[in-house]
Design a protein around this motif. Structure first.
Motif, PDB file in Angstrom:
ATOM      1  N   PHE A  72      68.797  10.779  69.314  1.00 47.87           N
ATOM      2  CA  PHE A  72      68.059  11.365  68.203  1.00 47.87           C
ATOM      3  C   PHE A  72      69.021  11.993  67.210  1.00 47.87           C
ATOM      4  O   PHE A  72      70.148  12.351  67.561  1.00 47.87           O
ATOM      5  CB  PHE A  72      67.102  12.458  68.717  1.00 47.87           C
ATOM      6  N   GLY A  73      68.530  12.178  65.995  1.00 51.72           N
ATOM      7  CA  GLY A  73      69.283  12.885  64.979  1.00 51.72           C
ATOM      8  C   GLY A  73      69.181  14.384  65.193  1.00 51.72           C
ATOM      9  O   GLY A  73      68.420  14.872  66.035  1.00 51.72           O
ATOM     10  N   LEU A  74      69.946  15.122  64.420  1.00 49.52           N
ATOM     11  CA  LEU A  74      69.956  16.587  64.499  1.00 49.52           C
ATOM     12  C   LEU A  74      68.562  17.143  64.210  1.00 49.52           C
ATOM     13  O   LEU A  74      67.946  16.811  63.195  1.00 49.52           O
ATOM     14  CB  LEU A  74      70.964  17.153  63.499  1.00 49.52           C
ATOM     15  N   ASP A  75      68.051  17.968  65.118  1.00 50.95           N
ATOM     16  CA  ASP A  75      66.736  18.600  65.003  1.00 50.95           C
ATOM     17  C   ASP A  75      65.612  17.584  64.805  1.00 50.95           C
ATOM     18  O   ASP A  75      64.621  17.885  64.152  1.00 50.95           O
ATOM     19  CB  ASP A  75      66.723  19.625  63.861  1.00 50.95           C
ATOM     20  N   ASP A  80      63.604   6.085  66.191  1.00 55.10           N
ATOM     21  CA  ASP A  80      64.151   5.191  65.171  1.00 55.10           C
ATOM     22  C   ASP A  80      64.096   3.736  65.656  1.00 55.10           C
ATOM     23  O   ASP A  80      63.775   3.478  66.818  1.00 55.10           O
ATOM     24  CB  ASP A  80      65.575   5.612  64.788  1.00 55.10           C
ATOM     25  N   PRO A  81      64.383   2.757  64.787  1.00 53.85           N
ATOM     26  CA  PRO A  81      64.275   1.344  65.184  1.00 53.85           C
ATOM     27  C   PRO A  81      65.154   0.967  66.383  1.00 53.85           C
ATOM     28  O   PRO A  81      64.728   0.182  67.243  1.00 53.85           O
ATOM     29  CB  PRO A  81      64.719   0.586  63.927  1.00 53.85           C
ATOM     30  N   ALA A  85      63.654  -0.498  70.104  1.00 54.05           N
ATOM     31  CA  ALA A  85      64.085  -1.695  70.839  1.00 54.05           C
ATOM     32  C   ALA A  85      64.405  -1.351  72.293  1.00 54.05           C
ATOM     33  O   ALA A  85      64.041  -2.098  73.209  1.00 54.05           O
ATOM     34  CB  ALA A  85      65.302  -2.307  70.149  1.00 54.05           C
ATOM     35  N   ILE A  86      65.063  -0.216  72.503  1.00 51.31           N
ATOM     36  CA  ILE A  86      65.381   0.213  73.869  1.00 51.31           C
ATOM     37  C   ILE A  86      64.103   0.504  74.643  1.00 51.31           C
ATOM     38  O   ILE A  86      63.933   0.062  75.787  1.00 51.31           O
ATOM     39  CB  ILE A  86      66.317   1.442  73.840  1.00 51.31           C
ATOM     40  N   LEU A  87      63.176   1.233  74.023  1.00 53.18           N
ATOM     41  CA  LEU A  87      61.924   1.578  74.702  1.00 53.18           C
ATOM     42  C   LEU A  87      61.063   0.338  74.939  1.00 53.18           C
ATOM     43  O   LEU A  87      60.344   0.265  75.938  1.00 53.18           O
ATOM     44  CB  LEU A  87      61.164   2.631  73.910  1.00 53.18           C
ATOM     45  N   ASP A  88      61.135  -0.639  74.040  1.00 53.15           N
ATOM     46  CA  ASP A  88      60.396  -1.888  74.258  1.00 53.15           C
ATOM     47  C   ASP A  88      60.904  -2.595  75.511  1.00 53.15           C
ATOM     48  O   ASP A  88      60.118  -3.130  76.296  1.00 53.15           O
ATOM     49  CB  ASP A  88      60.508  -2.808  73.042  1.00 53.15           C
ATOM     50  N   SER A  89      62.234  -2.615  75.714  1.00 57.39           N
ATOM     51  CA  SER A  89      62.770  -3.250  76.922  1.00 57.39           C
ATOM     52  C   SER A  89      62.372  -2.453  78.166  1.00 57.39           C
ATOM     53  O   SER A  89      62.054  -3.038  79.206  1.00 57.39           O
ATOM     54  CB  SER A  89      64.291  -3.417  76.837  1.00 57.39           C
ATOM     55  N   GLN A  90      62.338  -1.134  78.067  1.00 54.86           N
ATOM     56  CA  GLN A  90      61.892  -0.314  79.193  1.00 54.86           C
ATOM     57  C   GLN A  90      60.417  -0.574  79.489  1.00 54.86           C
ATOM     58  O   GLN A  90      60.015  -0.708  80.648  1.00 54.86           O
ATOM     59  CB  GLN A  90      62.102   1.174  78.896  1.00 54.86           C
ATOM     60  N   GLY A  91      59.605  -0.665  78.437  1.00 57.69           N
ATOM     61  CA  GLY A  91      58.179  -0.920  78.617  1.00 57.69           C
ATOM     62  C   GLY A  91      57.917  -2.268  79.273  1.00 57.69           C
ATOM     63  O   GLY A  91      57.039  -2.389  80.141  1.00 57.69           O
ATOM     64  N   ALA A  92      58.682  -3.291  78.881  1.00 57.66           N
ATOM     65  CA  ALA A  92      58.517  -4.615  79.490  1.00 57.66           C
ATOM     66  C   ALA A  92      58.851  -4.558  80.986  1.00 57.66           C
ATOM     67  O   ALA A  92      58.142  -5.134  81.815  1.00 57.66           O
ATOM     68  CB  ALA A  92      59.404  -5.637  78.776  1.00 57.66           C
TER      69      ALA A  92
END
Length: 174
Positions: A72-75, A80-81, A85-92
């Motif tokens: 994540f960015g500061l605060d 983000d995109p 993509a990472i969460l999509d692979s985790q969800g699959a």
């Protein structure tokens, strides 16, 4: 007469104080039971002795997905995109193993107060959980915890270390 009144007042105060004493129960209640016992999809199977990865395990998860960590960015706690993509692979992966439970840890860098970072870490972990839930992963399978700034992955007080510590990590419970 004054002596009798004084004695009665002292006796009344002693009775009042004695009546307020907390008495220990004769039988203590049982210890709390952990309701979040993880479900092991491989229960009853003997683990491989040749070092092979067990399907549905944390090792299989880490091997199969793009990453178990999003940054994540500061605060910030928006996804983000790259994190999508990472969460999509985790969800699959989680769709393939519907009995596997996960914990999503929220982390922050060292800046800010302890309370602020615990709240921000919670928002980060919940953002990842909500994204996975929107992709079809049951929210009942996911728990979140915030460690704030208490568990840095990178030591140092520079932007490179801070960027690595602003993260949410998905852990498979075995």
């Amino acid at each position: 007469m004054t002596k009798i009144k004084t004695t009665l007042v002292v006796a009344a105060m002693a009775l009042a104080i004695a009546g307020c004493a907390k008495k220990r129960p004769a039988v203590l209640p049982p210890a709390p039971v952990d309701q979040a016992t993880p479900v092991n999809p491989n229960a009853g199977q003997t683990p491989p002795t040749d070092g092979a990865v067990v399907p549905g395990s944390d090792a299989d998860f880490r091997r199969s997905v793009t990453s178990n960590t999003i940054h994540f960015g500061l605060d910030q706690y928006d996804i983000d995109p790259e994190s999508r993509a990472i969460l999509d692979s985790q969800g699959a992966w989680l769709q393939r193993y519907p009995n596997v439970r996960i914990t999503i840890e929220g982390h922050c860098d060292e800046r800010g107060t302890r309370e602020y970072n615990l709240a921000l870490g919670d928002r980060r972990a919940n953002a990842a959980k909500n994204y996975l839930a929107a992709r079809g992963v049951s929210a009942d399978r996911m728990t979140v915890i915030s460690y704030g700034k208490e568990r840095p992955v990178a030591l140092g007080s520079d932007e490179a270390a801070w960027a690595q510590n602003r993260r949410a990590v998905t852990i498979v419970l075995n």
